[in-house]
Design an enzyme around this catalytic site. Structure first.
Site, mmCIF file in Angstrom:
data_model
loop_
_atom_site.group_PDB
_atom_site.id
_atom_site.type_symbol
_atom_site.label_atom_id
_atom_site.label_comp_id
_atom_site.label_asym_id
_atom_site.label_seq_id
_atom_site.Cartn_x
_atom_site.Cartn_y
_atom_site.Cartn_z
ATOM 1 N N LEU A 124 -9.190 -7.167 -16.825
ATOM 2 C CA LEU A 124 -10.134 -6.045 -16.823
ATOM 3 C C LEU A 124 -9.498 -4.827 -17.513
ATOM 4 O O LEU A 124 -10.103 -4.211 -18.391
ATOM 5 C CB LEU A 124 -10.504 -5.709 -15.363
ATOM 6 C CG LEU A 124 -11.410 -4.504 -15.132
ATOM 7 C CD1 LEU A 124 -12.780 -4.710 -15.762
ATOM 8 C CD2 LEU A 124 -11.577 -4.239 -13.626
ATOM 9 N N GLN A 336 17.778 2.169 3.742
ATOM 10 C CA GLN A 336 18.503 3.190 4.514
ATOM 11 C C GLN A 336 19.387 2.538 5.582
ATOM 12 O O GLN A 336 20.532 2.945 5.771
ATOM 13 C CB GLN A 336 17.479 4.143 5.169
ATOM 14 C CG GLN A 336 18.085 5.377 5.800
ATOM 15 C CD GLN A 336 18.647 6.345 4.760
ATOM 16 O OE1 GLN A 336 18.291 6.282 3.588
ATOM 17 N NE2 GLN A 336 19.553 7.206 5.177
ATOM 18 N N GLU A 363 -4.740 -3.528 -8.533
ATOM 19 C CA GLU A 363 -6.031 -3.843 -7.890
ATOM 20 C C GLU A 363 -6.635 -2.594 -7.248
ATOM 21 O O GLU A 363 -7.217 -2.649 -6.165
ATOM 22 C CB GLU A 363 -5.891 -4.995 -6.899
ATOM 23 C CG GLU A 363 -5.606 -6.294 -7.627
ATOM 24 C CD GLU A 363 -6.003 -7.533 -6.862
ATOM 25 O OE1 GLU A 363 -6.866 -7.457 -5.966
ATOM 26 O OE2 GLU A 363 -5.468 -8.597 -7.197
#
Ligand SMILES: Cc1cc2nc3c(=O)[nH]c(=O)nc-3n(C[C@H](O)[C@H](O)[C@H](O)COP(=O)(O)OP(=O)(O)OC[C@H]3O[C@@H](n4cnc5c(N)ncnc54)[C@H](O)[C@@H]3O)c2cc1C
Length: 387
Positions: A124, A336, A363
């Site tokens: 698309l 972390q 998306e």
């Protein structure tokens, strides 16, 4: 937590977990480093029947629903999201055929997809058409028994490696949003070539590539649905597939969490494992809460879709936004917890943090997806007031 999965879903989870453990984990760092398409893993997924999940039984598939697909994507992503997206993009590219294909199209294309012999891709996006799909410039002009495609699609997952492409192109610009149509385009069709291959931050084993159409003649039989249905087909497809992006994010988060817990138990500082420090325990607790909340949301929405309801855009959007934000937070916290080691390529959490970012972008970016949710809420409220 027991999510009361069916026998088939439990089998899919176990199979995908085994493929992930045996075939993905040992090679994921190398695939990421070399940006290599995971063909060997694709073959393993095919041998394990994982490409059959979303294809109806009549065409060689397992006839599974969105929850079946999410369970599989979650497990593959827990090991490597780059591999998992190569798998999931095949579903994204061929769900339009399942939803809108004619009997002939389904019989021609789906058995090869179900067997994993051919991959799918969905096209698309273009350089000027990202969140705003109405900016699509690729055209498809009817010429006798063919449509002639011209234009360039950008950032197409599985581009170059897939055989079967769903491509959205403009057939009648004067009709605005109803002027786009969707086509099945086969790799090897004259006039269909591949352009720039992207170098990416994460999901590096997946291919992301330009599709170039130059007077590419596609038989009229390859029109999906009717002329003018292109954007409807794209939006309905994305509604179905967005929980799968949520599942990808969930798998990444779970994988990072597993690493963080294991590391915290063996890393000793100040004479104690760091898992004994409350600050670390609170981080782990928050990670676990968000992961379980994501899983509950994805599985509920997937079941809602599989129940046969017609409109689930809002719920599907929610099942993409929350888990992807969670994946970004959880992978950052995992890095972390591993401290400096987490920042090094010797440990997988660094890759997982890079992989997580894309789930907030593709998306539909999480901002645009929140627009979808917001709009639906306002409409629902207006309906409620009128009733
Ligand atoms: C690795 C990768 C793989 C991809 N795979 C595919 C694929 O297989 N097939 C395919 O068709 N596409 C694919 N895409 C494209 C992807 O879906 C788009 O990148 C995405 O839809 C966003 O478009 P954009 O990147 O052009 O961002 P833009 O639309 O330019 O957005 C830029 C920023 O503006 C914000 N923004 C834009 N509009 C609004 C608004 N109305 N309200 C609030 N904020 C807004 C966005 O949230 C974002 O932060 C892929 C992209 C990547 C990076």
């Amino acid at each position: 937590m027991d999510y009361f999965l069916t026998e088939q879903q439990l089998m899919i989870r176990e199979t995908a977990r085994q493929v992930a453990r045996e075939r993905i984990v040992p090679v994921r760092a190398e695939l990421d480093e070399k940006e290599e398409f995971p063909w060997e893993v694709v073959k393993a997924c095919a041998a394990a029947d994982l490409f059959a999940i979303w294809v109806p039984e009549a065409y060689g598939g397992l006839g599974g629903g969105i929850l079946d697909l999410c369970v599989c994507v979650e497990e593959l992503s827990r090991a490597c999201a780059g591999v998992a997206v190569s798998y999931a993009a095949s579903a994204l590219g061929t769900i339009p055929i399942v939803l809108f294909g004619s009997e002939e199209q389904k019989a021609k294309y789906l058995p090869d997809v179900a067997a994993g012999r051919k991959l799918g891709a969905f096209a698309l996006t273009e350089a000027g058409a990202g969140s705003d799909a109405s900016g699509v410039q690729t055209t498809a002009r009817r010429d006798g028994d063919h449509y002639v495609l011209n234009g360039t699609k950008q950032w197409i997952t599985n581009g170059g490696d897939a055989e079967t492409y769903t491509v959205v192109a403009i057939t009648d610009r004067s009709r605005g949003p109803r002027g786009a149509s969707a086509f099945i385009v086969e790799k090897g069709t004259p006039g269909f070539t591949f352009g720039k291959k992207e170098i990416k931050m994460g999901i590096r084993s997946s291919s992301t590539r330009e599709l170039v159409f130059t007077d590419c003649r596609v038989p009229k039989e390859n029109l999906l649905g009717r002329e003018g249905q292109g954007f409807i087909i794209a939006m309905k497809t994305l509604d179905k597939s967005r929980p799968g992006i949520g599942a990808q994010a969930l798998g990444i988060a779970q994988g990072a969490f597993d690493e963080a817990v294991a590391y915290s138990r063996q890393r000793v500082q100040f004479g104690h494992p760091i898992s004994s420090f409350q600050a670390v325990q609170h981080m782990l607790a928050n990670m676990a809460i968000k992961i379980e909340a994501s899983r509950s949301l994805i599985y509920s929405v997937a079941r809602f879709i599989d129940s046969g309801v017609k409109d689930y855009s809002k719920e599907s959007a929610m099942a993409k936004v929350f888990p992807s934000d969670t994946a970004m937070e959880v992978t950052t916290d995992a890095v972390q917890i591993l401290g400096g080691y987490g920042y090094m390529r010797d440990y997988p959490v660094e890759k997982m943090m890079r992989d997580a970012k894309i789930t907030q972008i593709y998306e539909g970016t999480n901002q645009v997806i929140r627009n979808v949710i917001g709009l639906a809420l306002v409409k629902e409220f207006a309906k409620h007031v009128q009733a």
